[in-house]
Scaffold this active site. Structure first.
Site, PDB file in Angstrom:
ATOM      1  N   TYR A 142       0.829  -1.213   0.000  1.00 29.05           N
ATOM      2  CA  TYR A 142       0.000   0.000   0.000  1.00 29.05           C
ATOM      3  C   TYR A 142       0.857   1.255   0.000  1.00 29.05           C
ATOM      4  O   TYR A 142       0.386   2.345  -0.300  1.00 29.05           O
ATOM      5  CB  TYR A 142      -0.961   0.034   1.201  1.00 29.05           C
ATOM      6  CG  TYR A 142      -2.047  -1.030   1.175  1.00 29.05           C
ATOM      7  CD1 TYR A 142      -2.068  -2.009   0.195  1.00 29.05           C
ATOM      8  CD2 TYR A 142      -3.054  -1.048   2.126  1.00 29.05           C
ATOM      9  CE1 TYR A 142      -3.050  -2.989   0.167  1.00 29.05           C
ATOM     10  CE2 TYR A 142      -4.047  -2.023   2.113  1.00 29.05           C
ATOM     11  CZ  TYR A 142      -4.033  -2.998   1.132  1.00 29.05           C
ATOM     12  OH  TYR A 142      -5.008  -3.956   1.117  1.00 29.05           O
ATOM     13  N   LYS A 187       3.233 -15.403   2.797  1.00 27.52           N
ATOM     14  CA  LYS A 187       3.157 -16.187   1.556  1.00 27.52           C
ATOM     15  C   LYS A 187       4.584 -16.528   1.161  1.00 27.52           C
ATOM     16  O   LYS A 187       5.091 -16.135   0.111  1.00 27.52           O
ATOM     17  CB  LYS A 187       2.427 -15.354   0.484  1.00 27.52           C
ATOM     18  CG  LYS A 187       2.108 -16.082  -0.802  1.00 27.52           C
ATOM     19  CD  LYS A 187       1.002 -17.098  -0.688  1.00 27.52           C
ATOM     20  CE  LYS A 187       0.854 -17.866  -1.990  1.00 27.52           C
ATOM     21  NZ  LYS A 187      -0.051 -19.038  -1.886  1.00 27.52           N
ATOM     22  N   ASP A 219      -3.216 -17.973   2.194  1.00 22.65           N
ATOM     23  CA  ASP A 219      -4.397 -18.591   1.565  1.00 22.65           C
ATOM     24  C   ASP A 219      -4.981 -19.656   2.494  1.00 22.65           C
ATOM     25  O   ASP A 219      -6.200 -19.764   2.668  1.00 22.65           O
ATOM     26  CB  ASP A 219      -4.064 -19.152   0.169  1.00 22.65           C
ATOM     27  CG  ASP A 219      -2.734 -19.902   0.108  1.00 22.65           C
ATOM     28  OD1 ASP A 219      -1.981 -19.903   1.104  1.00 22.65           O
ATOM     29  OD2 ASP A 219      -2.440 -20.499  -0.947  1.00 22.65           O
ATOM     30  N   ASP A 243      -5.377  -6.541   5.943  1.00 19.62           N
ATOM     31  CA  ASP A 243      -6.570  -5.831   5.463  1.00 19.62           C
ATOM     32  C   ASP A 243      -7.636  -6.855   5.050  1.00 19.62           C
ATOM     33  O   ASP A 243      -8.799  -6.786   5.462  1.00 19.62           O
ATOM     34  CB  ASP A 243      -6.169  -4.951   4.262  1.00 19.62           C
ATOM     35  CG  ASP A 243      -7.305  -4.068   3.782  1.00 19.62           C
ATOM     36  OD1 ASP A 243      -8.252  -3.818   4.557  1.00 19.62           O
ATOM     37  OD2 ASP A 243      -7.246  -3.617   2.620  1.00 19.62           O
ATOM     38  N   ASP A 247     -11.253  -8.240   7.319  1.00 19.85           N
ATOM     39  CA  ASP A 247     -12.643  -8.172   6.835  1.00 19.85           C
ATOM     40  C   ASP A 247     -13.295  -9.554   6.950  1.00 19.85           C
ATOM     41  O   ASP A 247     -14.447  -9.690   7.367  1.00 19.85           O
ATOM     42  CB  ASP A 247     -12.698  -7.729   5.362  1.00 19.85           C
ATOM     43  CG  ASP A 247     -12.847  -6.223   5.211  1.00 19.85           C
ATOM     44  OD1 ASP A 247     -12.268  -5.484   6.037  1.00 19.85           O
ATOM     45  OD2 ASP A 247     -13.538  -5.779   4.269  1.00 19.85           O
TER      46      ASP A 247
HETATM   47  C1  IPM Z   1      -9.165  -0.590   6.226  1.00 22.58           C
HETATM   48  C2  IPM Z   1      -9.549  -0.004   4.903  1.00 22.58           C
HETATM   49  C3  IPM Z   1      -8.392   0.852   4.409  1.00 22.58           C
HETATM   50  C4  IPM Z   1      -7.174  -0.042   4.324  1.00 22.58           C
HETATM   51  C5  IPM Z   1      -8.630   1.591   3.096  1.00 22.58           C
HETATM   52  C6  IPM Z   1      -9.850   2.464   3.146  1.00 22.58           C
HETATM   53  C7  IPM Z   1      -7.415   2.365   2.663  1.00 22.58           C
HETATM   54  O1  IPM Z   1      -9.866  -1.012   4.012  1.00 22.58           O
HETATM   55  O2  IPM Z   1      -8.910   0.188   7.163  1.00 22.58           O
HETATM   56  O3  IPM Z   1      -9.117  -1.803   6.337  1.00 22.58           O
HETATM   57  O4  IPM Z   1      -7.009  -0.736   3.331  1.00 22.58           O
HETATM   58  O5  IPM Z   1      -6.395  -0.058   5.248  1.00 22.58           O
HETATM   59 MG    MG Z   2      -9.981  -2.908   4.895  1.00 24.18          MG
END
Ligand code: IPM
Ligand code: MG
Length: 353
Positions: A142, A187, A219, A243, A247
């Site tokens: 990133y 990985k 994975d 990241d 989620d």
């Molecule tokens: C998170 C979000 C951010 C990230 C984005 C909005 C840049 O997805 O905080 O997880 O990837 O860190």
């Molecule tokens: Mg995120």
């Protein structure tokens, strides 16, 4: 105590959820006799509209001068076509880098009241879901160079040993405070950066003999999180893997709307935010779940302000809200008579403090 909190409402549902978190913080201030000063900071799409920049230096400076930063969410379709370096998300990445908050802590814990909201089978949920993802936050792909030249796009992934070591230590220390199991996710069957990652983790392991270190390919980890989440205590991983996995982990606990996160670096000035995005589709409708943000405020009290009693009070109030059967739309299953909107949710939680 007097604390100066930089508040970034941001875009989409950001302003609504922040409003509820401040409601709860105000209640804490009243009861525990603190004073929280809120300093408004513009970041994200709203800052692009206002200044043509997702995080002007003056706004970042306000954050750096504060005792901590509370953030709602940034981004939205409206800014999809702006160039990459100007996107609302770039403001967030610059804020994290500017604050030096390399260590992002994202809990994946199921609230017993919400066990039904998990998409996993009951027998898996019953084994318990309670782990933390420690995500490296200001390095990796990133933050490498991004470019598109003649139809070819490049994103560079760089990690130095020093960057891996400092987040690795946080992983070990987090595990030491919990069940002493650390899973390093990478990985290494493909990436050099992951092989370096793995080597550094194993070098550090000798300094933390009380922690059991295991390795897992990312994975496989994605699979294990849904297959057997009770095996995890602390996961430590690089920026992009963290990241994605965070989620995924949030979903098995019921809703991404419930999960807070803390980001810290070398000082006590931290960045606290829910892990979800700005949800432009439901913005302004008073249906968003503010609990992730409210719990992020609790983390701020715990980790940056050394106010554990106050943090407990917020977490207990959230628990009481759930015990009373109240649900926002995202965590509703069955009886809809106790369905509440964003603002009512904040009122009720504040009243339970
Ligand atoms: C998170 C979000 C951010 C990230 C984005 C909005 C840049 O997805 O905080 O997880 O990837 O860190
Ligand atoms: Mg995120």
């Amino acid at each position: 105590m007097v604390k100066n909190i930089a508040v970034i409402r941001g875009d989409g549902i950001g302003p609504e959820i922040i409003k509820e978190a401040l409601k709860v913080l105000d209640r804490v201030a009243e009861i525990f006799e603190h004073k929280f000063n809120y300093i408004d900071v513009d970041m994200g799409g709203c800052a692009i509209d206002k200044y043509g920049d997702p995080l002007p230096q003056a706004e970042l400076d306000k954050c750096l001068a504060s005792d901590s930063v509370l953030l709602g969410a940034v981004g939205g379709n409206k800014w999809n076509d702006v160039p990459g370096h100007m996107r609302p998300e770039k403001g967030l990445l610059r804020l994290r880098a500017g604050m030096g908050v390399y260590s992002n802590n994202r809990p994946a814990k199921i609230w017993p009241q919400l066990a039904d909201a998990s998409p996993l089978k009951k027998e898996i949920v019953d084994k318990g879901i309670d782990f933390i993802i420690v995500r490296e936050l200001i390095g990796g792909i990133y933050f490498g160079e991004h470019k598109t030249v003649d139809g070819t796009a490049t994103d560079v992934l760089v990690y130095s040993e020093a960057e891996i070591e400092r987040i690795g230590r946080i992983g070990f220390e987090t595990a030491q405070k919990r069940n002493k199991k650390l899973c390093s996710v990478e990985k290494s069957n493909v990436l050099d950066s992951s092989r370096l990652w793995k080597n550094v983790m194993h070098r550090l392991a000798s300094e933390y003999p009380d922690v059991e270190l295991t390795d897992m390919l990312v994975d496989n980890c994605a699979m294990q999180i849904v297959k057997n989440p009770s095996q995890f205590d602390v996961i430590v991983t690089e920026n992009m893997f963290g990241d994605i996995l965070s989620d995924e982990a949030s979903q098995i606990t019921g809703s991404i709307g419930m999960i807070p996160s803390s980001s810290l670096g070398a000082t006590s000035c931290g960045l606290y935010e829910p892990i979800h995005g700005s949800a432009p589709d439901i913005a302004g409708l008073d249906v968003a779940n503010p609990i992730g943000t409210i719990l992020a405020a609790a983390m701020m009290l715990r980790y940056s302000f050394d106010m554990p009693t106050e943090a407990d009070a917020i977490e207990n109030a959230v628990s009481a809200f759930l015990d009373s059967g109240y649900r926002t739309a995202d965590i509703l299953s069955g009886d809809s008579t106790k369905k509440v909107g964003c603002s009512r949710c904040g009122d009720i939680i504040a009243s339970f403090i």
